[in-house]
Design a protein around this motif. Structure first.
Motif, short mmCIF file in Angstrom:
data_model
loop_
_atom_site.label_atom_id
_atom_site.label_comp_id
_atom_site.label_asym_id
_atom_site.label_seq_id
_atom_site.Cartn_x
_atom_site.Cartn_y
_atom_site.Cartn_z
N ARG A 174 -0.82 -0.73 -4.73
CA ARG A 174 -2.01 -0.02 -4.75
C ARG A 174 -1.65 1.37 -4.08
O ARG A 174 -0.76 1.53 -3.57
CB ARG A 174 -3.13 -0.55 -3.65
CG ARG A 174 -3.60 -2.02 -4.18
CD ARG A 174 -4.75 -2.41 -3.51
NE ARG A 174 -5.20 -4.02 -3.86
CZ ARG A 174 -6.35 -4.44 -3.42
NH1 ARG A 174 -7.22 -3.81 -2.57
NH2 ARG A 174 -6.37 -5.79 -3.88
N ASN B 33 -7.28 4.79 -4.85
CA ASN B 33 -8.55 5.27 -3.99
C ASN B 33 -8.06 6.82 -3.84
O ASN B 33 -6.99 7.06 -3.41
CB ASN B 33 -8.42 4.45 -2.60
CG ASN B 33 -9.47 4.78 -1.67
OD1 ASN B 33 -10.66 4.95 -2.55
ND2 ASN B 33 -9.57 4.64 -0.59
N VAL C 104 0.99 5.33 -0.29
CA VAL C 104 0.13 6.39 0.43
C VAL C 104 0.75 7.84 0.13
O VAL C 104 2.10 7.86 0.02
CB VAL C 104 -0.19 6.25 1.94
CG1 VAL C 104 1.12 6.62 2.77
CG2 VAL C 104 -1.27 7.26 2.32
N ARG D 12 0.85 -1.19 -0.16
CA ARG D 12 0.04 0.06 -0.02
C ARG D 12 0.94 1.24 -0.14
O ARG D 12 1.56 1.53 0.99
CB ARG D 12 -0.81 -0.03 1.27
CG ARG D 12 -1.90 1.10 1.30
CD ARG D 12 -3.01 0.57 2.52
NE ARG D 12 -4.27 1.63 2.44
CZ ARG D 12 -4.29 2.74 3.26
NH1 ARG D 12 -3.18 3.17 3.79
NH2 ARG D 12 -5.23 3.32 3.08
N GLU E 291 -3.81 6.16 8.71
CA GLU E 291 -3.61 5.83 7.11
C GLU E 291 -1.90 5.34 7.03
O GLU E 291 -1.86 4.50 6.10
CB GLU E 291 -4.12 6.95 6.46
CG GLU E 291 -5.53 7.20 6.42
CD GLU E 291 -6.31 6.04 5.82
OE1 GLU E 291 -5.65 5.34 4.87
OE2 GLU E 291 -7.37 5.94 6.28
N SER F 171 -0.08 1.69 6.07
CA SER F 171 0.52 1.61 4.66
C SER F 171 2.11 1.09 4.71
O SER F 171 2.73 0.88 5.94
CB SER F 171 0.62 3.15 4.34
OG SER F 171 -0.76 3.66 4.00
N GLU G 232 -3.08 5.12 -2.35
CA GLU G 232 -4.07 5.97 -1.62
C GLU G 232 -3.67 7.37 -1.71
O GLU G 232 -2.44 7.66 -1.34
CB GLU G 232 -4.07 5.37 -0.16
CG GLU G 232 -5.30 5.95 0.70
CD GLU G 232 -6.63 4.91 0.64
OE1 GLU G 232 -7.48 5.30 1.38
OE2 GLU G 232 -6.24 3.73 0.11
N LEU H 89 -4.55 11.00 -0.54
CA LEU H 89 -5.39 11.60 0.71
C LEU H 89 -5.18 13.18 0.36
O LEU H 89 -4.30 13.84 0.53
CB LEU H 89 -4.71 11.25 2.14
CG LEU H 89 -4.52 9.95 2.39
CD1 LEU H 89 -3.89 9.83 3.66
CD2 LEU H 89 -5.85 9.10 2.15
#
Length: 374
Positions: free
Chosen positions: A226, A253, A195, A193, A266, A270, A228, A230
């Motif tokens: 993936r 996302n 971020v 993940r 978060e 990650s 993310e 924010l």
């Protein structure tokens, strides 16, 4: 010491300068100093000419009605002068972005009053540097005794070119409350993940980040990688179109802007943090992520080089191709990610607030010496 902090932007606006200036005010107070803030930003309730107290800090708002509530007020100097003259301040600290009309007016008022003045740039001047050099105000301020600083060596470099090698430009970093970003143990993710937290503005390069991640996924074939993102901003529409065109909803996302207190959760969930902006003067979100333990990937020529050591607690790159390769490498090499995470967990950043407050007071003392010399 009684200090006036002056900034075009302030809470309730949310951004790097706004949050940092208020955090500086709070931590100066905790260190025993008296602080008041001056700004051209209206209050949360919409009041434009008001003094309110936030976290014990009096905030003088000198705003006027403008489209988009722009923090600009060319009529502020007379009232600003009156309040500064009667306030009994020992020093003043002006915080500058690329375009800071209230900040520039503040410096002129402060010099007219003979008040010891420090100025910190929170930006990389870059494209604006030729215009700023032509206008010449940075050089004039330095000759009149203003103590100059910037939040990183990257941001300080254009200022050095403007004022010459004999004028010191201090690196005064943004501060971080280490306790707020404490690492915690977590279970390994089934996916890798990535971020990032940013304003979705063109200069932050959010759409380019999607291209980089697309390439990283190709390079790390076999890894469920993936992203993310924010944040919120004008580039959201372009990002959503990109995601739709590339059928990327399964790995991208875009949850929007999260409250600051939720970012820690978060980051803990990650595996690594990506900082794609090339003109990042500092990168406080990246420092916060690094403090929770995340390895950071970003450009060598950005402000994150103040706290990311290549190969030790992150990877620094020259371009987007290298960035994709760095992300893919960390995605594939779990042992490398864990080694970098362990370093970040056990090594407190140099930018912890107690240290930054000490450096800030040293800057004010330099401004006082300059004022005495004048």
């Amino acid at each position: 010491m009684k200090v006036a902090l002056l900034s075009d932007c302030y809470l309730p606006r949310l951004g790097g300068i706004e949050v940092q200036v208020h955090d500086l005010a709070r931590h100066l107070r905790e260190a025993g100093h008296e602080v008041e803030a001056f700004t051209a930003t209206r209050s949360a309730s919409g009041q434009r000419q008001v003094t309110e107290v936030i976290d014990g800090v009096p905030v003088h708002r000198l705003a006027i009605p403008l489209p988009g509530d722009l923090p600009v007020n060319p009529f502020a100097p007379p009232e600003l002068r009156r309040r500064l003259r009667s306030g009994g301040f020992d020093a003043a600290h002006v915080h500058m972005g690329v375009v800071s009309p209230f900040g520039m007016d503040s410096v002129r008022v402060l010099l007219g009053l003979g008040l010891p003045t420090a100025v910190t740039w929170h930006c990389v001047l870059a494209w604006a540097a030729p215009a700023v050099r032509t206008l010449g105000y940075v050089g004039r301020w330095s000759r009149r005794g203003v103590a100059l600083s910037a939040v990183s060596a990257v941001a300080a470099e254009p200022l050095h070119r403007m004022v010459g090698p004999d004028v010191p430009v201090t690196v005064l970093p943004n501060g971080i409350d280490v306790r707020r970003w404490t690492p915690v143990d977590r279970e390994p993710n089934d996916v890798v993940r990535v971020v990032t937290a940013m304003r979705l503005a063109a200069r932050k390069r959010p759409v380019q980040l999607l291209e980089v991640m697309h390439r990283a996924r190709e390079l790390a074939a076999g890894v469920d990688l993936r992203l993310e993102v924010l944040g919120e901003g004008p580039q959201r529409g372009g990002m959503e179109r990109w995601v739709a065109e590339h059928d990327a909803a399964g790995w991208v996302n875009l949850p929007g802007r999260l409250p600051r207190e939720h970012l820690h959760d978060e980051y803990v969930r990650s595996d690594l943090y990506i900082a794609p902006a090339e003109l990042e003067a500092f990168g406080i979100a990246a420092l916060e992520a690094r403090t929770t333990g995340l390895p950071v990937v970003g450009p060598k020529r950005s402000g994150i080089s103040e706290f990311v050591q290549d190969g030790v607690n992150g990877l620094l790159v020259d371009d987007d191709s290298e960035m994709a390769g760095a992300i893919a490498r960390l995605a594939r090499e779990a042992a490398l990610r864990e080694r970098m995470r362990a370093h970040n967990v056990h090594t407190q950043p140099d930018q912890a607030w107690p240290t930054v407050v000490e450096q800030t007071i040293a800057l004010y003392e330099r401004a006082e010496r300059h004022a005495a010399a004048r």
